[in-house]
Design an enzyme around this catalytic site. Structure first.
Site, PDB file in Angstrom:
ATOM      1  N   HIS A   1       0.826  -1.334   0.386  1.00 12.13           N
ATOM      2  CA  HIS A   1      -0.236   0.173  -0.367  1.00 12.13           C
ATOM      3  C   HIS A   1       0.843   1.252  -0.130  1.00 12.13           C
ATOM      4  O   HIS A   1       0.662   2.218  -0.433  1.00 12.13           O
ATOM      5  CB  HIS A   1      -1.000  -0.012   1.239  1.00 12.13           C
ATOM      6  CG  HIS A   1      -1.908  -1.348   1.764  1.00 12.13           C
ATOM      7  ND1 HIS A   1      -3.168  -1.591   1.263  1.00 12.13           N
ATOM      8  CD2 HIS A   1      -1.304  -2.145   2.319  1.00 12.13           C
ATOM      9  CE1 HIS A   1      -3.300  -2.337   1.246  1.00 12.13           C
ATOM     10  NE2 HIS A   1      -2.012  -3.389   2.226  1.00 12.13           N
TER      11      HIS A   1
HETATM   12  C1  BDR Z   1      -2.463   0.693   5.794  1.00 11.18           C
HETATM   13  O1  BDR Z   1      -2.345  -0.153   6.819  1.00 11.18           O
HETATM   14  C2  BDR Z   1      -1.777   0.360   7.755  1.00 11.18           C
HETATM   15  O2  BDR Z   1      -1.764  -1.445   8.194  1.00 11.18           O
HETATM   16  C3  BDR Z   1      -0.317   0.075   6.114  1.00 11.18           C
HETATM   17  O3  BDR Z   1       1.252   0.512   6.497  1.00 11.18           O
HETATM   18  C4  BDR Z   1      -0.765   0.626   5.429  1.00 11.18           C
HETATM   19  O4  BDR Z   1      -0.595   2.369   6.060  1.00 11.18           O
HETATM   20  C5  BDR Z   1      -3.851  -0.252   4.989  1.00 11.18           C
HETATM   21  O5  BDR Z   1      -4.811  -0.195   4.998  1.00 11.18           O
END
Ligand code: BDR
Ligand code: CA
Length: 309
Positions: free
Chosen positions: A237
């Site tokens: 992400h």
């Molecule tokens: C986001 O939530 C976190 O767990 C990850 O690092 C990312 O920034 C994804 O939903």
């Protein structure tokens, strides 16, 4: 080349870690500081992880410790994805450097030092950024842009409606969304659209060194972490948000009015995108809705391959 001044606000976090590794190979940016926030795990861990990752990469960037709690809510962690320490099974040597004590002050000073030029990439809960804007409401108009990994038009991952970074601190997110800074939202619509498959990760590097083996380890762990719930892949992400800043053509999107749900018990943390502009309210957020998967993967690989030397 004029470097773009950047603050990277994060909660490492396995995908944050890949974003950091990619950022360290991005001479387009003058990375002023990494600021940490409680999110995936507690602030002690996210800060320690940021320091350790800098040392693995061999970079000397200030790391500043930020908020240990959301503005008004109890902290919620994602250690079921990121493990107890935030880096899952990766074990790194203890950091030799210390973090600066006050991320809010570091961000505030960076804005003042680079008026109208500073870009912020925020890939954790938005607590630190909200605190900066609460401290001095004249600051938002001096920020060039904020890109977040967070939210989404269609669905959540923490709840059916809400994405983790927003759900953890929706009140902070509201402050940031309403601050008037050009805001780019790289949310789940695109970050869950494509990941690295195990077969791709196996072949990822042809040179083995400290950085490539560390990245490889993290990528494999990511498949385990989220690939169990979704299609088996590493969904990176936070790195996608960084890559978008470097090459906006990897994502398609548009400007929309986006509001945030903070009150409902079912859908708090939802980023409500006014897709048909029914509210006629100002379009405050650029929302990523489409991904050029091949280009994204090629760009990510090109950055990370810079460690192959
Ligand atoms: C986001 O939530 C976190 O767990 C990850 O690092 C990312 O920034 C994804 O939903
Ligand atoms: Ca993150």
């Amino acid at each position: 080349m004029n470097k773009r001044p950047l603050i990277l606000d994060c909660d490492p976090g396995i995908d944050d870690a890949i974003a950091l590794f990619a950022a360290f190979q991005s001479p387009e940016f003058d990375l002023i500081a990494i600021t940490t926030v409680a999110g995936n795990v507690g602030i002690e861990h996210t800060t320690r992880n940021a320091l350790q990752l800098c040392e693995v990469a061999g970079v000397d960037v200030p790391v500043a410790r930020g908020a240990s709690q959301p503005l008004f809510r109890q902290a919620v962690f994602a250690d079921h994805v990121h493990g107890k320490t935030g880096l899952r099974t990766l074990v790194l040597p203890a950091p030799t450097k210390q973090a600066l004590p006050n991320a809010v002050e570091v961000i505030r000073q960076a804005i003042l030092d680079h008026p109208h030029e500073l870009e912020i990439l925020a890939v954790g809960p938005l607590t630190n950024i909200a605190q900066v804007f609460l401290l001095d409401p004249t600051l938002p108009k001096l920020v060039k842009s904020i890109t977040i990994m967070g939210g989404g038009h269609q669905h959540g991952n923490m709840t059916p409606a809400g994405e983790f970074n927003i759900v953890v601190d929706p009140e902070a997110a509201r402050i940031v969304f309403e601050a008037g800074v050009p805001l780019h939202m790289v949310g789940l619509d695109v970050t869950m659209a494509e990941g690295l498959f195990p077969s791709e990760i196996d072949q990822y590097f042809s040179v083995s060194n400290l950085q490539t083996t560390t990245i490889h380890h993290i990528l494999k762990d990511m498949v385990y972490a989220e690939g169990k719930q979704f299609k088996e892949a590493a969904y990176i992400h936070d790195a996608m948000a960084l890559l978008y800043m470097l090459d906006p053509s990897i994502l398609q999107g548009d400007w929309y009015h986006v509001d945030l749900e903070t009150k409902s018990s079912i859908s708090y943390g939802k980023t409500v995108v006014d897709y048909y502009h029914v509210t006629k309210k100002p379009k405050n957020v650029w929302v990523a809705l489409g991904l050029d998967a091949a280009k994204y993967k090629a760009n990510l690989k090109e950055r990370l391959h810079r460690y192959q030397k």
